[in-house]
Design an enzyme around this catalytic site. Structure first.
Site, PDB file in Angstrom:
ATOM      1  N   GLY A  50       2.045   7.286   8.491  1.00 14.92           N
ATOM      2  CA  GLY A  50       1.462   6.740   9.718  1.00 14.92           C
ATOM      3  C   GLY A  50       2.343   5.733  10.426  1.00 14.92           C
ATOM      4  N   CYS A  51       3.555   5.527   9.917  1.00 15.34           N
ATOM      5  CA  CYS A  51       4.515   4.630  10.569  1.00 15.34           C
ATOM      6  C   CYS A  51       5.596   5.471  11.225  1.00 15.34           C
ATOM      7  CB  CYS A  51       5.169   3.694   9.554  1.00 15.34           C
ATOM      8  SG  CYS A  51       4.054   2.493   8.845  1.00 15.34           S
ATOM      9  N   GLU A  52       5.988   5.099  12.439  1.00 16.90           N
ATOM     10  CA  GLU A  52       7.082   5.806  13.095  1.00 16.90           C
ATOM     11  C   GLU A  52       8.394   5.573  12.350  1.00 16.90           C
ATOM     12  OE1 GLU A  52       7.548   5.020  17.251  1.00 16.90           O
ATOM     13  OE2 GLU A  52       5.586   5.863  17.738  1.00 16.90           O
ATOM     14  N   SER A  53       8.604   4.354  11.896  1.00 15.34           N
ATOM     15  CA  SER A  53       9.802   4.012  11.129  1.00 15.34           C
ATOM     16  C   SER A  53       9.535   4.281   9.655  1.00 15.34           C
ATOM     17  CB  SER A  53      10.145   2.533  11.313  1.00 15.34           C
ATOM     18  OG  SER A  53      10.356   2.245  12.663  1.00 15.34           O
TER      19      SER A  53
END
Length: 137
Positions: A50-53
C-alpha cells in the site's frame, strides 16, 4: 495519553521550526535516525503493502511493549517513518490502537505536506503495525 519521550522531543523540535524549509530539513535529519535494516530484513515478508515507495517494517514485542524498525528508499518517507515510530515506539497494543496518525502529523505541522499517497502510505504502515500486533495475540 502522554507521548513517548522521543515523540515529545520531536514535537518540541518541530514547534521551533518556522516554515516548510526548516521542517523539511528537520524531517531529513529525523530520517537519518532510523536504524538500518539488513538485506535479509528487507524481504518481501517485511514489505509494507500500500506504499508507493518501498517500505519495510519489523516489529518486536518486549515486556508487553512494541518496538519498531523501518526502512525506505525514499528520503522524505524515512523522516516520516522515523516520526511515526517515535510516536508509537514502546507502546502496548491498546495504546497503539488509539494512535491517530493524521493528528500526530498535524501536531508536528506536517499535515499540509502529506500528499494523499504519502498519507495513505503512512496509514498502511500503521495498519501493518496493527497486523503484527494481532499476530501476537
Amino acid at each position: 495519553m502522554s507521548l513517548p519521550q522521543t515523540a515529545a522531543e520531536a514535537l518540541d523540535a518541530f514547534d521551533q521550526c518556522h516554515g516548510w524549509e526548516q521542517r523539511a530539513r528537520l524531517l531529513m535529519q529525523w530520517g537519518e535516525r532510523l536504524a538500518s535494516l539488513s538485506e535479509a530484513e528487507r524481504c518481501e515478508g517485511n514489505r509494507v503493502q500500500g506504499c508507493e515507495s518501498q517500505v519495510w517494517l519489523i516489529g518486536e514485542l518486549r515486556d508487553d511493549r512494541w518496538r519498531f524498525r523501518a526502512a525506505s528508499d525514499a528520503r522524505l518517507l524515512r523522516g516520516l517513518l522515523a516520526l511515526l515510530i517515535a510516536r508509537v515506539d514502546d507502546l502496548n497494543a491498546g495504546e497503539l490502537a488509539a494512535v491517530d496518525v493524521a493528528d500526530w502529523f498535524a501536531r508536528l505541522g506536517l499535515s499540509r505536506q502529506l500528499s494523499p499517497s504519502r498519507s495513505n502510505g503512512l496509514n498502511a504502515v500503521l495498519q501493518r503495525m496493527r497486523e503484527l500486533i494481532a499476530q501476537h495475540r
